[in-house]
Structures are given as C-alpha cells and as structure tokens.
Design an enzyme around this catalytic site. Structure first.
Site, mmCIF file in Angstrom:
data_model
loop_
_atom_site.group_PDB
_atom_site.id
_atom_site.type_symbol
_atom_site.label_atom_id
_atom_site.label_comp_id
_atom_site.label_asym_id
_atom_site.label_seq_id
_atom_site.Cartn_x
_atom_site.Cartn_y
_atom_site.Cartn_z
ATOM 1 N N ASP A 1 -1.575 -5.416 1.058
ATOM 2 C CA ASP A 1 -1.263 -6.628 0.298
ATOM 3 C C ASP A 1 -0.711 -6.288 -1.089
ATOM 4 O O ASP A 1 -1.274 -5.450 -1.800
ATOM 5 C CB ASP A 1 -2.526 -7.491 0.104
ATOM 6 C CG ASP A 1 -3.078 -7.989 1.434
ATOM 7 O OD1 ASP A 1 -2.311 -8.108 2.413
ATOM 8 O OD2 ASP A 1 -4.296 -8.264 1.479
ATOM 9 N N HIS B 1 -3.817 -2.734 6.751
ATOM 10 C CA HIS B 1 -4.478 -3.602 7.725
ATOM 11 C C HIS B 1 -3.450 -4.398 8.498
ATOM 12 O O HIS B 1 -2.284 -4.496 8.095
ATOM 13 C CB HIS B 1 -5.481 -4.541 7.051
ATOM 14 C CG HIS B 1 -4.881 -5.513 6.094
ATOM 15 N ND1 HIS B 1 -4.538 -5.188 4.803
ATOM 16 C CD2 HIS B 1 -4.546 -6.816 6.226
ATOM 17 C CE1 HIS B 1 -4.040 -6.236 4.189
ATOM 18 N NE2 HIS B 1 -4.015 -7.251 5.035
ATOM 19 N N HIS C 1 0.331 -3.491 6.908
ATOM 20 C CA HIS C 1 0.748 -3.667 5.514
ATOM 21 C C HIS C 1 -0.409 -3.427 4.549
ATOM 22 O O HIS C 1 -1.563 -3.264 4.956
ATOM 23 C CB HIS C 1 1.324 -5.072 5.287
ATOM 24 C CG HIS C 1 0.321 -6.170 5.483
ATOM 25 N ND1 HIS C 1 -0.099 -6.589 6.723
ATOM 26 C CD2 HIS C 1 -0.346 -6.944 4.590
ATOM 27 C CE1 HIS C 1 -0.971 -7.574 6.587
ATOM 28 N NE2 HIS C 1 -1.149 -7.800 5.295
ATOM 29 N N ARG D 1 -8.376 -16.685 1.856
ATOM 30 C CA ARG D 1 -8.224 -15.351 1.262
ATOM 31 C C ARG D 1 -8.059 -15.429 -0.244
ATOM 32 O O ARG D 1 -7.266 -16.218 -0.751
ATOM 33 C CB ARG D 1 -7.002 -14.641 1.860
ATOM 34 C CG ARG D 1 -7.008 -13.141 1.582
ATOM 35 C CD ARG D 1 -5.753 -12.461 2.079
ATOM 36 N NE ARG D 1 -4.730 -12.471 1.051
ATOM 37 C CZ ARG D 1 -3.542 -11.885 1.181
ATOM 38 N NH1 ARG D 1 -3.227 -11.265 2.307
ATOM 39 N NH2 ARG D 1 -2.673 -11.918 0.201
HETATM 40 C C1 SIN Z 1 -3.931 -10.591 5.896
HETATM 41 O O1 SIN Z 1 -3.072 -9.800 6.216
HETATM 42 O O2 SIN Z 1 -4.196 -10.787 4.728
HETATM 43 C C2 SIN Z 1 -4.687 -11.358 6.949
HETATM 44 C C3 SIN Z 1 -5.471 -10.495 7.847
HETATM 45 C C4 SIN Z 1 -6.120 -11.272 8.929
HETATM 46 O O3 SIN Z 1 -5.870 -12.478 9.058
HETATM 47 O O4 SIN Z 1 -6.890 -10.696 9.686
#
Ligand code: SIN
Length: 276
Positions: free
Chosen positions: A95, A249, A93, A264
C-alpha cells in the site's frame, strides 16, 4: 492474550485481545514489530474504536483513491458485492509505495465476510532478501526503483469495474511518482528487505527497460515461494494489521456471488532509507 505465529516467515494471530484495552497495546505493538502481520481475532468495535487504535500507531493517512465511509472519511471501504467480479487489491502490492513517504501500516477490519474464501496472503520481504545469495544482495543494494499511482488509479483505470462501481475514485489525483531504494533498512526492526512490488513499481532507475524487467522478474519469482508467505482467513470482526515496509499482500478473489465488506485505515510512515 495469546500470540501464535502463523508461519516461520511472518504473521501472528492474536486471540483474546481487545483493541480498546490500552493496557494490551504494548504487547500488540511488539507483536506487530516482531511478526509484520497481526490478526487480532473477534473485535466487536465501532469505527471510532478502529480509528483510536490506528492513532496509537501514528497519524492517519487518508487514501486518495478508495471510496470512504460517509461518516468517517479517514476509513476506506474495501468492498466486493455479490454481483461484482473484481476485488480491490487482487494483485500483489504494498500500500502507498507510490508516495515518497509511504504509509507505515494498514489496518483492515472485517465487517462482512463470504462463507468461504476471501483470504489475504502476505509475503515477508525481509525473508525473501535474506535468502538471496551475497552477490545478488550486493547488486540489489545499489539500485533504486520508481513507483507510481498513475497506471494503477489514473485515467487508464476509469473504465475498470472498480471505478465504474464507485469503489475507486479520484483518478485525477493519481499524480504520485516516488523513488525508493530497492533494498531498505526497516525503520522498526532494522532488518534489510526488498521494497519493490508488481502493482506500483514501474521500473528500476538508471538501467534499460529490458534490464529492469529482468531484475524485477527475478525478485518477483522469489516472492512466489510459499515458504515466504502467510495466509490469513477471515471471520467477521477480525482485524489484520500489516507493515507495508516489510510485506506484500494480495486479496484472494475466490468468492464470486458473495459479499465481502471491510474497513481499512492506513497509518502514516516515514521516508525510507537504503540498506547501507
Ligand atoms: C488491500 O489490499 O488493502 C485489501 C486486502 C484485502 O481485502 O484482503
């Protein structure tokens, strides 16, 4: 400070940096522009330090769906407990692509990592596009695609493990649909890159459902090539920032029985323009 590229396509790790040191910010910012993903190793920081670093890139975009830190609601919690099966962000995805003005970048700080696994993998969407043939590039440049939060965070997800464990919340706020060019001109680097992703893109605008599925499948197949990817392995204290306009990612969920706990912060971006 030592900046070492991770692969020929994207990513760099930064050794010996301190995000609290303002004098290092310019070099860190340039590494972010150049590599799209930067992993700054060994940051012994507080949530305030994390926020202050994020604010140097732009204002904070508070995620509507992730559980937040009680003391700092601008910080989203990315957590998988020992007894949980699902990780947050397991599917490929980008973000916030469901927002009409999508987030510029996300900054993840590792508070607790499993003894093995739990990596994050990234794809360079500019590299994927650059390696397509000229006729396919021209075709894709003429398309737009719809993205949505509804299927990912809405009512249909309320029975998921992530919702039931309180890691994902506010299903009633999953009302965003956004239309973006399939190929964007990156606001910082000027490179063209693909901007559709498997988690949030629902369909290509103005074509049949079957056509949309085939076009997206062709793009998504390309993204699976390891040549376009970089994998980040985490140690406690590491901080990774990625550019959501340049990358996909996914969190690798291969550490059942162990805890992984990250903070995050998402930084606001700008409306995206097509390549022409
Ligand atoms: C995310 O998708 O924001 C998290 C990525 C992760 O936990 O490695």
């Amino acid at each position: 400070m030592d900046i070492r590229p991770l692969t020929g396509s994207l990513g760099a790790e930064i050794i010996g940096a301190d995000i609290k040191n303002d004098q290092q910010f310019e070099a860190i910012y340039q590494a972010f522009v150049d590599h799209s993903v930067i992993t700054i190793r060994g940051q012994d920081i507080t949530p305030e330090d994390h926020l202050a670093f994020a604010r140097r890139f732009g204002s904070i975009n508070v995620n509507r769906f992730f559980k937040k830190l009680d003391t700092h609601p601008e910080i989203a919690i990315v957590l998988k407990e020992k007894d949980q099966k699902k990780a947050i962000g397991e599917r490929w995805h980008t973000d916030h692509s469901y927002d009409q003005v999508p987030a510029m970048g996300s900054i993840l700080h590792a508070i607790e990592v499993p003894p093995f696994g739990g990596d994050t993998v990234f794809v360079s969407m500019a590299r994927v596009f650059e390696n397509m043939s000229d006729p396919v590039k021209s075709f894709l440049r003429g398309l737009k695609a719809w993205h949505s939060s509804r299927h990912a965070f809405g009512a249909s997800q309320m029975q998921s493990e992530s919702s039931k464990t309180g890691r994902i919340e506010n299903a009633h706020l999953a009302t965003q649909d956004a239309l973006h060019p399939v190929v964007i001109r990156h606001p910082l680097s000027g490179r063209e890159g693909i901007y559709v992703n498997p988690d949030f893109t629902t369909h290509i605008d103005g074509v049949s459902e079957t056509e949309s599925q085939h076009i997206l499948a062709m793009i998504y197949d390309e993204c699976q090539k390891p040549e376009y990817q970089a994998r980040v392995s985490w140690s406690q204290g590491d901080m990774t920032m990625w550019d959501n306009r340049a990358t996909w990612h996914k969190a690798i969920n291969d550490y059942d029985g162990h805890r992984r706990y990250m903070h995050r912060i998402t930084v606001e971006g700008c409306a995206l323009s097509g390549a022409q």
